[in-house]
Motif scaffolding. Structure first.
Motif, PDB file in Angstrom:
ATOM      1  N   LYS A  20       0.831  -1.212   0.000  1.00 40.38           N
ATOM      2  CA  LYS A  20       0.000   0.000   0.000  1.00 40.38           C
ATOM      3  C   LYS A  20       0.862   1.258   0.000  1.00 40.38           C
ATOM      4  N   LYS A  21       1.944   1.248   0.749  1.00 43.05           N
ATOM      5  CA  LYS A  21       2.854   2.405   0.776  1.00 43.05           C
ATOM      6  C   LYS A  21       3.494   2.621  -0.587  1.00 43.05           C
TER       7      LYS A  21
ATOM      8  N   LYS B  34       0.896   4.087  -2.986  1.00 46.35           N
ATOM      9  CA  LYS B  34       0.662   5.505  -2.705  1.00 46.35           C
ATOM     10  C   LYS B  34       1.820   6.357  -3.217  1.00 46.35           C
TER      11      LYS B  34
ATOM     12  N   ASN C 177       1.741   6.524  -6.936  1.00 45.71           N
ATOM     13  CA  ASN C 177       0.506   7.097  -7.479  1.00 45.71           C
ATOM     14  C   ASN C 177      -0.262   6.108  -8.362  1.00 45.71           C
TER      15      ASN C 177
END
Length: 103
Positions: A56-57, A60, A63
């Motif tokens: 997830k990091k 993020k 993008n």
């Protein structure tokens, strides 16, 4: 044992598109600078798979939605990114449009 997968290819593709090094990506998502490059390299070569929080990091930071990493085709990857950028109303309209065109 190294395993190439859609994930490894998409991760590398997204990172290069953002013009960020493996080390910088690792540092930006909270990996210790002394091991950031090596860990990211292991992910890109398929030697290791990140846990969901790390995934997830990375998504993020790059993008992209998490599901982007697992798309089998360029078209699916592009759609995943475009759909992710829609607001809830836009997503509902897209679902309705696709459902009405099923037949």
């Amino acid at each position: 044992m190294q395993v190439k997968s859609f994930f490894t290819e998409r991760l590398k593709q997204a990172r290069k598109k953002m013009k960020i090094s493996q080390k910088d990506l690792g540092i930006n998502i909270g990996i210790d600078p002394s091991s950031a490059s090596g860990r990211m390299n292991h992910y890109e070569t398929g030697r290791h798979m990140p846990d969901i929080d790390t995934l997830k990091k990375m998504a993020k930071e790059l993008n992209v939605p998490v599901n982007y990493f697992f798309c089998e085709s360029e078209e699916s990857a592009t759609l995943a990114c475009l759909i992710d950028k829609l607001d809830d109303e836009g997503k509902c309209k897209l679902i309705q449009s696709l459902e009405s065109n099923k037949d």
